[in-house]
Design an enzyme around this catalytic site. Structure first.
Site, mmCIF file in Angstrom:
data_model
loop_
_atom_site.group_PDB
_atom_site.id
_atom_site.type_symbol
_atom_site.label_atom_id
_atom_site.label_comp_id
_atom_site.label_asym_id
_atom_site.label_seq_id
_atom_site.Cartn_x
_atom_site.Cartn_y
_atom_site.Cartn_z
ATOM 1 N N HIS A 220 87.883 34.540 13.788
ATOM 2 C CA HIS A 220 89.314 34.576 14.113
ATOM 3 C C HIS A 220 90.145 33.905 13.006
ATOM 4 O O HIS A 220 91.136 34.475 12.537
ATOM 5 C CB HIS A 220 89.503 33.868 15.472
ATOM 6 N N GLU A 221 89.714 32.710 12.600
ATOM 7 C CA GLU A 221 90.498 31.978 11.596
ATOM 8 C C GLU A 221 90.464 32.684 10.241
ATOM 9 O O GLU A 221 91.463 32.697 9.527
ATOM 10 C CB GLU A 221 90.001 30.535 11.465
ATOM 11 N N HIS A 224 93.005 35.325 10.250
ATOM 12 C CA HIS A 224 94.327 34.803 9.852
ATOM 13 C C HIS A 224 94.396 34.605 8.344
ATOM 14 O O HIS A 224 95.400 34.928 7.703
ATOM 15 C CB HIS A 224 94.588 33.446 10.506
HETATM 16 ZN ZN LIG Z 1 94.836 32.310 16.019
#
Ligand SMILES: [Zn+2]
Length: 318
Positions: A220-221, A224
């Site tokens: 997830h990170e 980003h």
């Molecule tokens: Zn997030």
């Protein structure tokens, strides 16, 4: 798998009629709650303009991809598996708790998970990105890491290695200045190398929390870090997450909702929602294209003597 032709969402293409509302029951929010610090509509719009500008500035450094959609939109053709990203792991641990000093094997299992997620499978498209552990350092300080503080900036300034094409992955026990526990945080691309980072909680790695965690906080990170927004960004309104094949989602989901969602891509299963690790296992083709474009626009090293795009402000997201 080849990248499916895709376009970033525009106001015209994003269907507001299709808006997923996750069930509210069981929503804790404390652990992954970063919504108050998500980029504002203005910030995400600026990031989008930055991406378009960066791709224009780097035109000629990549093969443009012809896609259906609005004219004059540039997209980059970056072959799957063609980008090897060196990863510098910075472990901030508590000397009184030896389990917080991640072992080589634990770090290796997180690297395996990152490569698994970004290599695609029957349910998720392949991507250009692979990750190679470059080095690991250990610091017996700052295990209780408060994000958005000058102290974290000082740590990054001291420990970060490489340019914007290298991933500085911090491991600690992060929380917000308000005292909320965080699973992770990351910077969008386009900022200064000394502030660039992804951060995960030490107990989000595969097998942590009694086996409840599968290391997908890092997926997830890094999403980003490669410029993906949450699937619930901007709720059901335009421009959403600037991705046209993720259904708009009213707010963050938690747990693993079982309500039906029309279409092939369910935001509950997307790495960029807030559901439990076993529930998230997909990027969408357009998210992959956005990551490829963002790589070329912001992170790909520019050959000597070529022009370099302007550095933009760093925005951090959780
Ligand atoms: Zn997030």
């Amino acid at each position: 798998m080849a990248i499916t032709p895709a376009v970033h969402a525009s106001a015209a293409t994003r269907q507001r009629t299709l808006c997923v509302e996750p069930p509210r029951e069981g929503f804790g929010g404390a652990v992954k709650d970063g919504s108050a610090d998500d980029p504002t509509l203005e910030q995400s719009a600026r990031q989008e303009r930055n991406l378009a500008d960066a791709l224009k500035e780097r035109e000629g450094l990549y093969t443009p991809l012809e896609l259906p959609g609005p004219p004059n939109e540039l997209h980059a053709d970056v072959p799957n598996g063609s980008v090897a990203i060196p990863v510098h792991v910075h472990v901030l641990f508590d000397p009184a708790r030896p389990e917080t000093r991640l072992t080589e094997d634990e770090i290796a299992s997180q690297m395996t998970e990152l490569n698994r997620a970004f290599s695609g499978d029957a349910q998720s498209p392949d991507t250009p990105f692979r990750f190679n552990l470059a080095d690991t350092d250990y610091t017996a300080n700052d295990f209780q890491l408060v994000v958005d503080t000058p102290r974290f900036d000082t740590i990054k300034k001291s420990l970060n290695k490489g340019g914007l094409n290298e991933l500085n992955l911090y491991v600690a026990n992060p929380s917000t200045p308000e005292g909320l526990e965080l699973l992770g945080q990351a910077s969008f691309p386009g900022g200064a190398a000394e502030k660039d980072f992804a951060l995960i909680g030490w107990d989000t790695i595969p097998g942590a929390r009694g086996g409840a965690m599968e290391g997908k906080t890092a997926d997830h990170e890094v999403g980003h870090w490669l410029n993906l927004l949450h699937t619930f960004e901007n709720g059901c309104g335009v421009p959403g997450d600037y991705i046209s094949d993720t259904p708009p989602e009213a707010y963050a989901a938690s747990g693993c909702p079982t309500i039906a969602v029309p279409g092939p891509y369910n935001p509950f299963h997307n790495y960029m929602d807030y559901t439990d690790d076993p529930c998230m296992f997909q990027f969408t083709p357009n998210q992959v294209q956005r990551m490829a474009d963002s790589w070329v626009g912001f992170r790909m090293p520019v050959p000597a003597g070529r022009s370099v795009p302007a550095t933009h402000d760093t925005i951090t997201v959780r």
